[in-house]
Design a protein around this motif. Sequence first.
Motif, PDB file in Angstrom:
ATOM      1  N   ASN A 221       0.839  -1.201   0.000  1.00 55.58           N
ATOM      2  CA  ASN A 221       0.000   0.000   0.000  1.00 55.58           C
ATOM      3  C   ASN A 221       0.876   1.253   0.000  1.00 55.58           C
ATOM      4  O   ASN A 221       0.709   2.140   0.825  1.00 55.58           O
ATOM      5  N   ASN A 222       1.823   1.289  -0.932  1.00 48.72           N
ATOM      6  CA  ASN A 222       2.658   2.466  -1.120  1.00 48.72           C
ATOM      7  C   ASN A 222       2.074   3.308  -2.249  1.00 48.72           C
ATOM      8  O   ASN A 222       1.178   2.878  -2.958  1.00 48.72           O
ATOM      9  N   LYS A 223       2.641   4.473  -2.444  1.00 48.11           N
ATOM     10  CA  LYS A 223       2.269   5.272  -3.611  1.00 48.11           C
ATOM     11  C   LYS A 223       2.779   4.564  -4.860  1.00 48.11           C
ATOM     12  O   LYS A 223       3.860   3.972  -4.857  1.00 48.11           O
ATOM     13  N   ASP A 224       2.011   4.603  -5.943  1.00 47.47           N
ATOM     14  CA  ASP A 224       2.352   3.790  -7.107  1.00 47.47           C
ATOM     15  C   ASP A 224       3.696   4.114  -7.758  1.00 47.47           C
ATOM     16  O   ASP A 224       4.260   3.245  -8.419  1.00 47.47           O
ATOM     17  N   PRO A 225       4.310   5.308  -7.581  1.00 49.56           N
ATOM     18  CA  PRO A 225       5.664   5.491  -8.137  1.00 49.56           C
ATOM     19  C   PRO A 225       6.711   4.541  -7.528  1.00 49.56           C
ATOM     20  O   PRO A 225       7.799   4.393  -8.086  1.00 49.56           O
ATOM     21  N   PHE A 226       6.374   3.895  -6.416  1.00 51.24           N
ATOM     22  CA  PHE A 226       7.301   2.896  -5.865  1.00 51.24           C
ATOM     23  C   PHE A 226       7.539   1.771  -6.872  1.00 51.24           C
ATOM     24  O   PHE A 226       8.608   1.155  -6.879  1.00 51.24           O
ATOM     25  N   PHE A 227       6.554   1.482  -7.726  1.00 59.23           N
ATOM     26  CA  PHE A 227       6.755   0.486  -8.771  1.00 59.23           C
ATOM     27  C   PHE A 227       7.856   0.928  -9.737  1.00 59.23           C
ATOM     28  O   PHE A 227       8.657   0.105 -10.193  1.00 59.23           O
ATOM     29  N   ASP A 228       7.887   2.219 -10.065  1.00 57.31           N
ATOM     30  CA  ASP A 228       8.934   2.737 -10.952  1.00 57.31           C
ATOM     31  C   ASP A 228      10.308   2.511 -10.325  1.00 57.31           C
ATOM     32  O   ASP A 228      11.251   2.096 -10.997  1.00 57.31           O
ATOM     33  N   ARG A 229      10.401   2.798  -9.035  1.00 55.08           N
ATOM     34  CA  ARG A 229      11.658   2.600  -8.310  1.00 55.08           C
ATOM     35  C   ARG A 229      12.084   1.140  -8.358  1.00 55.08           C
ATOM     36  O   ARG A 229      13.229   0.815  -8.665  1.00 55.08           O
ATOM     37  N   ASP A 230      11.154   0.220  -8.063  1.00 54.36           N
ATOM     38  CA  ASP A 230      11.476  -1.210  -8.041  1.00 54.36           C
ATOM     39  C   ASP A 230      11.925  -1.697  -9.414  1.00 54.36           C
ATOM     40  O   ASP A 230      12.925  -2.413  -9.538  1.00 54.36           O
ATOM     41  N   LEU A 231      11.180  -1.334 -10.440  1.00 54.50           N
ATOM     42  CA  LEU A 231      11.492  -1.816 -11.786  1.00 54.50           C
ATOM     43  C   LEU A 231      12.798  -1.235 -12.304  1.00 54.50           C
ATOM     44  O   LEU A 231      13.584  -1.928 -12.956  1.00 54.50           O
ATOM     45  N   ASN A 232      13.064   0.025 -12.000  1.00 55.43           N
ATOM     46  CA  ASN A 232      14.344   0.628 -12.385  1.00 55.43           C
ATOM     47  C   ASN A 232      15.492  -0.074 -11.661  1.00 55.43           C
ATOM     48  O   ASN A 232      16.549  -0.333 -12.239  1.00 55.43           O
ATOM     49  N   ASN A 233      15.268  -0.395 -10.391  1.00 60.57           N
ATOM     50  CA  ASN A 233      16.256  -1.121  -9.609  1.00 60.57           C
ATOM     51  C   ASN A 233      16.540  -2.487 -10.231  1.00 60.57           C
ATOM     52  O   ASN A 233      17.696  -2.884 -10.402  1.00 60.57           O
ATOM     53  N   PHE A 234      15.469  -3.217 -10.576  1.00 57.87           N
ATOM     54  CA  PHE A 234      15.639  -4.528 -11.206  1.00 57.87           C
ATOM     55  C   PHE A 234      16.426  -4.397 -12.514  1.00 57.87           C
ATOM     56  O   PHE A 234      17.340  -5.175 -12.782  1.00 57.87           O
ATOM     57  N   ARG A 235      16.051  -3.417 -13.339  1.00 62.39           N
ATOM     58  CA  ARG A 235      16.713  -3.210 -14.625  1.00 62.39           C
ATOM     59  C   ARG A 235      18.205  -2.962 -14.435  1.00 62.39           C
ATOM     60  O   ARG A 235      19.049  -3.599 -15.068  1.00 62.39           O
ATOM     61  N   LEU A 236      18.542  -2.038 -13.534  1.00 60.59           N
ATOM     62  CA  LEU A 236      19.934  -1.679 -13.296  1.00 60.59           C
ATOM     63  C   LEU A 236      20.719  -2.861 -12.735  1.00 60.59           C
ATOM     64  O   LEU A 236      21.810  -3.190 -13.209  1.00 60.59           O
ATOM     65  N   LEU A 237      20.168  -3.525 -11.725  1.00 60.96           N
ATOM     66  CA  LEU A 237      20.875  -4.643 -11.094  1.00 60.96           C
ATOM     67  C   LEU A 237      21.037  -5.830 -12.046  1.00 60.96           C
ATOM     68  O   LEU A 237      22.050  -6.517 -12.017  1.00 60.96           O
ATOM     69  N   PHE A 238      20.046  -6.037 -12.904  1.00 64.46           N
ATOM     70  CA  PHE A 238      20.161  -7.096 -13.908  1.00 64.46           C
ATOM     71  C   PHE A 238      21.252  -6.743 -14.922  1.00 64.46           C
ATOM     72  O   PHE A 238      22.096  -7.577 -15.273  1.00 64.46           O
ATOM     73  N   ASP A 239      21.251  -5.502 -15.392  1.00 66.41           N
ATOM     74  CA  ASP A 239      22.261  -5.075 -16.365  1.00 66.41           C
ATOM     75  C   ASP A 239      23.671  -5.177 -15.779  1.00 66.41           C
ATOM     76  O   ASP A 239      24.637  -5.442 -16.504  1.00 66.41           O
ATOM     77  N   LEU A 240      23.793  -4.973 -14.467  1.00 62.15           N
ATOM     78  CA  LEU A 240      25.096  -5.065 -13.798  1.00 62.15           C
ATOM     79  C   LEU A 240      25.425  -6.495 -13.374  1.00 62.15           C
ATOM     80  O   LEU A 240      26.425  -6.735 -12.701  1.00 62.15           O
ATOM     81  N   ARG A 241      24.562  -7.441 -13.747  1.00 59.34           N
ATOM     82  CA  ARG A 241      24.736  -8.867 -13.433  1.00 59.34           C
ATOM     83  C   ARG A 241      24.734  -9.148 -11.935  1.00 59.34           C
ATOM     84  O   ARG A 241      25.371 -10.086 -11.458  1.00 59.34           O
ATOM     85  N   ALA A 242      23.993  -8.335 -11.178  1.00 66.83           N
ATOM     86  CA  ALA A 242      23.882  -8.534  -9.729  1.00 66.83           C
ATOM     87  C   ALA A 242      22.659  -9.374  -9.375  1.00 66.83           C
ATOM     88  O   ALA A 242      22.627  -9.996  -8.316  1.00 66.83           O
ATOM     89  N   ILE A 243      21.636  -9.361 -10.223  1.00 65.85           N
ATOM     90  CA  ILE A 243      20.462 -10.213 -10.016  1.00 65.85           C
ATOM     91  C   ILE A 243      20.130 -10.934 -11.318  1.00 65.85           C
ATOM     92  O   ILE A 243      20.499 -10.477 -12.403  1.00 65.85           O
ATOM     93  N   SER A 244      19.418 -12.059 -11.179  1.00 64.53           N
ATOM     94  CA  SER A 244      18.983 -12.830 -12.346  1.00 64.53           C
ATOM     95  C   SER A 244      17.487 -12.733 -12.584  1.00 64.53           C
ATOM     96  O   SER A 244      17.031 -12.886 -13.710  1.00 64.53           O
ATOM     97  N   VAL A 245      16.713 -12.513 -11.500  1.00 64.14           N
ATOM     98  CA  VAL A 245      15.252 -12.413 -11.595  1.00 64.14           C
ATOM     99  C   VAL A 245      14.772 -11.410 -10.551  1.00 64.14           C
ATOM    100  O   VAL A 245      15.291 -11.359  -9.432  1.00 64.14           O
TER     101      VAL A 245
END
Length: 196
Positions: A111-135
């Motif tokens: 129950n956060n403000k919906d821009p938190f989704f932008d933060r999460d997805l940007n985080n996933f994108r960056l961490l995946f590109d840096l090979r820090a996460i796989s999923v």
Amino acid sequence: MGTQLLPQSVQDKYEIHEWKHACAILSGDFKTEWQDIIDLLDQFCLCKSWLTVGGGRKSQVSESIDNFLYNRGWVEKKFATSVTVDEDIMDSPTHKVDCYKNRIALEIEWNNKDPFFDRDLNNFRLLFDLRAISVGVIITRCDHLQDIFNMLGRGNSYGASTTHMSKLLQRIKGGSGGGCPILVFGITEKLYSQNC
């Protein structure tokens, strides 16, 4: 479809969406983390008592999910990232991931403000590109839970501009997660219990 790799018990209780073969990657290469997520989802119950109390720093829904995974060795994790151009090093900080284990990042957006989704997805994108996460995995609420919130007199606390499935899907379909494989679970009314 990859979501068929999930047990029927999970498919029956959650709204599930997958991108870029997340289920195949988890079930094939991250069997322990996959099982942790399945066990979490199988035992989870949305308690009426959690919905009738006012907000605080973290909801009881998030606490319940966090605590289950922390007991399985998952941790809250902040990554120290930077970009180097020639000899210039520029910090590129990421937001903390709610639950992390062995290259799997899981976020709970109840129950956060919906821009938190932008933060999460940007985080996933960056961490995946840096090979820090796989999923990347996100657990959020389905839109139709608004009917239960309204019935409990708590509808105003769960407004249209807060995190729920339709707000997330439009962002992922628009490419906000980049190349990161993503698995999304929506908490449905089938998980709601008036007895706790």
